[in-house]
Design a protein around this motif. Structure first.
Motif, PDB file in Angstrom:
ATOM      1  N   LEU A   1       5.999  14.541   7.437  1.00  5.42           N
ATOM      2  CA  LEU A   1       6.984  13.760   6.776  1.00  5.42           C
ATOM      3  C   LEU A   1       8.358  14.011   7.099  1.00  5.42           C
ATOM      4  N   GLY A   2       9.261  12.986   7.120  1.00  3.09           N
ATOM      5  CA  GLY A   2      10.526  13.071   7.186  1.00  3.09           C
ATOM      6  C   GLY A   2      11.338  13.889   6.299  1.00  3.09           C
ATOM      7  N   ALA A   3      12.544  14.417   6.725  1.00  7.01           N
ATOM      8  CA  ALA A   3      13.349  15.466   5.741  1.00  7.01           C
ATOM      9  C   ALA A   3      13.628  14.909   4.544  1.00  7.01           C
ATOM     10  N   ARG A   4      14.074  13.516   4.379  1.00  9.74           N
ATOM     11  CA  ARG A   4      14.332  12.798   3.214  1.00  9.74           C
ATOM     12  C   ARG A   4      13.067  12.554   2.444  1.00  9.74           C
ATOM     13  N   THR A   5      11.887  12.134   3.039  1.00 11.20           N
ATOM     14  CA  THR A   5      10.764  11.837   2.207  1.00 11.20           C
ATOM     15  C   THR A   5      10.077  13.143   1.799  1.00 11.20           C
ATOM     16  N   ARG A   6      10.029  14.354   2.517  1.00 12.02           N
ATOM     17  CA  ARG A   6       9.688  15.449   1.995  1.00 12.02           C
ATOM     18  C   ARG A   6      10.386  16.058   0.685  1.00 12.02           C
ATOM     19  N   ARG A   7      11.759  15.737   0.942  1.00  5.56           N
ATOM     20  CA  ARG A   7      12.660  16.294  -0.206  1.00  5.56           C
ATOM     21  C   ARG A   7      12.436  15.430  -1.523  1.00  5.56           C
ATOM     22  N   LEU A   8      12.172  14.118  -1.366  1.00  3.66           N
ATOM     23  CA  LEU A   8      11.876  13.079  -2.403  1.00  3.66           C
ATOM     24  C   LEU A   8      10.394  13.825  -3.060  1.00  3.66           C
ATOM     25  N   LEU A   9       9.529  14.185  -2.227  1.00  2.00           N
ATOM     26  CA  LEU A   9       8.231  14.326  -2.764  1.00  2.00           C
ATOM     27  C   LEU A   9       8.332  15.582  -3.387  1.00  2.00           C
ATOM     28  N   GLU A  10       8.969  16.404  -3.039  1.00  2.00           N
ATOM     29  CA  GLU A  10       9.180  17.939  -3.680  1.00  2.00           C
ATOM     30  C   GLU A  10       9.886  17.670  -4.963  1.00  2.00           C
TER      31      GLU A  10
ATOM     32  N   LEU B   1      -1.369  11.210  -0.437  1.00  2.00           N
ATOM     33  CA  LEU B   1      -0.271  11.618  -1.270  1.00  2.00           C
ATOM     34  C   LEU B   1      -0.754  12.564  -2.453  1.00  2.00           C
ATOM     35  N   ALA B   2      -1.986  12.011  -3.102  1.00  2.00           N
ATOM     36  CA  ALA B   2      -2.343  13.174  -4.145  1.00  2.00           C
ATOM     37  C   ALA B   2      -2.522  14.210  -3.743  1.00  2.00           C
ATOM     38  N   GLY B   3      -3.057  14.619  -2.543  1.00  2.00           N
ATOM     39  CA  GLY B   3      -3.338  15.960  -1.958  1.00  2.00           C
ATOM     40  C   GLY B   3      -1.975  16.595  -1.589  1.00  2.00           C
ATOM     41  N   MET B   4      -1.144  15.904  -1.234  1.00  3.24           N
ATOM     42  CA  MET B   4       0.227  16.410  -0.770  1.00  3.24           C
ATOM     43  C   MET B   4       1.086  16.653  -1.939  1.00  3.24           C
ATOM     44  N   ALA B   5       0.891  16.043  -3.030  1.00  5.47           N
ATOM     45  CA  ALA B   5       1.386  16.311  -4.450  1.00  5.47           C
ATOM     46  C   ALA B   5       0.690  17.637  -4.935  1.00  5.47           C
TER      47      ALA B   5
ATOM     48  N   GLN C   1      10.004  14.952  -6.893  1.00  7.11           N
ATOM     49  CA  GLN C   1       9.042  14.204  -7.644  1.00  7.11           C
ATOM     50  C   GLN C   1       7.684  14.832  -8.011  1.00  7.11           C
ATOM     51  N   ARG C   2       7.560  15.908  -7.488  1.00  7.52           N
ATOM     52  CA  ARG C   2       6.390  16.907  -7.633  1.00  7.52           C
ATOM     53  C   ARG C   2       5.745  16.656  -9.276  1.00  7.52           C
ATOM     54  N   PRO C   3       6.678  17.233 -10.002  1.00  5.24           N
ATOM     55  CA  PRO C   3       6.337  17.404 -11.328  1.00  5.24           C
ATOM     56  C   PRO C   3       5.845  15.859 -12.076  1.00  5.24           C
ATOM     57  N   VAL C   4       6.648  14.833 -11.571  1.00  2.00           N
ATOM     58  CA  VAL C   4       6.243  13.603 -12.175  1.00  2.00           C
ATOM     59  C   VAL C   4       4.873  13.189 -11.462  1.00  2.00           C
ATOM     60  N   LEU C   5       4.758  13.455 -10.303  1.00  2.00           N
ATOM     61  CA  LEU C   5       3.589  12.917  -9.542  1.00  2.00           C
ATOM     62  C   LEU C   5       2.341  13.714 -10.108  1.00  2.00           C
ATOM     63  N   GLN C   6       2.366  14.936 -10.471  1.00  4.60           N
ATOM     64  CA  GLN C   6       1.444  16.011 -10.957  1.00  4.60           C
ATOM     65  C   GLN C   6       1.143  15.543 -12.268  1.00  4.60           C
ATOM     66  N   ARG C   7       2.208  14.839 -13.201  1.00  2.00           N
ATOM     67  CA  ARG C   7       1.902  14.476 -14.447  1.00  2.00           C
ATOM     68  C   ARG C   7       1.361  12.912 -14.457  1.00  2.00           C
ATOM     69  N   TYR C   8       1.822  12.117 -13.635  1.00  2.00           N
ATOM     70  CA  TYR C   8       1.381  10.695 -13.592  1.00  2.00           C
ATOM     71  C   TYR C   8       0.500  10.271 -12.409  1.00  2.00           C
ATOM     72  N   GLY C   9       0.528  11.042 -11.444  1.00  2.00           N
ATOM     73  CA  GLY C   9      -0.284  10.719 -10.145  1.00  2.00           C
ATOM     74  C   GLY C   9      -1.725  10.413 -10.125  1.00  2.00           C
ATOM     75  N   VAL C  10      -2.357  10.664 -11.584  1.00  2.20           N
ATOM     76  CA  VAL C  10      -3.725  10.047 -11.646  1.00  2.20           C
ATOM     77  C   VAL C  10      -3.715   8.882 -11.850  1.00  2.20           C
ATOM     78  N   TRP C  11      -2.752   8.335 -12.511  1.00  6.11           N
ATOM     79  CA  TRP C  11      -2.590   6.782 -12.819  1.00  6.11           C
ATOM     80  C   TRP C  11      -2.485   6.055 -11.452  1.00  6.11           C
TER      81      TRP C  11
END
Length: 142
Positions: free
Chosen positions: A62-71, A101-105, A73-83
């Motif tokens: 991923l690009g640097a910006r997207t990687r940073r955004l994913l990092e 994306l679920a795997g990446m998160a 937002q990781r807590p949010v993704l882990q909490r609500y990513g199942v939805w």
């Protein structure tokens, strides 16, 4: 079944729903009651495998910006990513992308597997819609 699995494991331009049309219009239509749910399980397995692809390749492509955004937002993704996986499993959203994306998160694999099983009833409903679309249309438009 291999085509369905691959379509949901890799990010592919061929949607697994295409195989439902092949089933509906071919010889497998006679055996749809077990073939379509089996295709749903194949899709769930493909999405689950895709989550491991996402986990394995991580965010390095991923690009640097997207990687940073994913990092960030990781807590949010882990909490609500199942939805998000639920939406990917039940709607025409690209299930393979959602699972990657679920795997990446780093969403827990057991959660991904459980939610991926929603592909089975989705495949049955979509198949029935494909088969009976003309009758439904005739009822709605006299």
């Amino acid at each position: 079944l291999l085509g369905v699995t691959l379509a949901d494991t890799i990010i592919s331009p061929v949607p697994p729903d295409l195989f439902l049309i092949v089933i509906a219009k071919g010889e497998l239509a006679r055996s749809w009651a077990w073939v379509v749910p089996l295709a749903g399980f194949a899709s769930a397995g493909g999405g689950f495998a895709g989550s491991f692809v996402g986990r394995a390749i991580g965010t390095r492509w991923l690009g640097a910006r997207t990687r940073r955004l994913l990092e960030e937002q990781r807590p949010v993704l882990q909490r609500y990513g199942v939805w998000a996986i639920v939406l990917g499993a039940l709607t025409p959203l690209p299930f393979s992308v959602v699972c990657w994306l679920a795997g990446m998160a780093r969403i827990r694999p057991v959660q991904i597997a459980a939610v991926a099983l929603l592909r089975v009833p989705r495949f049955v409903l979509y198949y029935l819609f494909i088969v009976y679309a003309d009758r439904l249309g005739a009822m709605l438009i006299p």
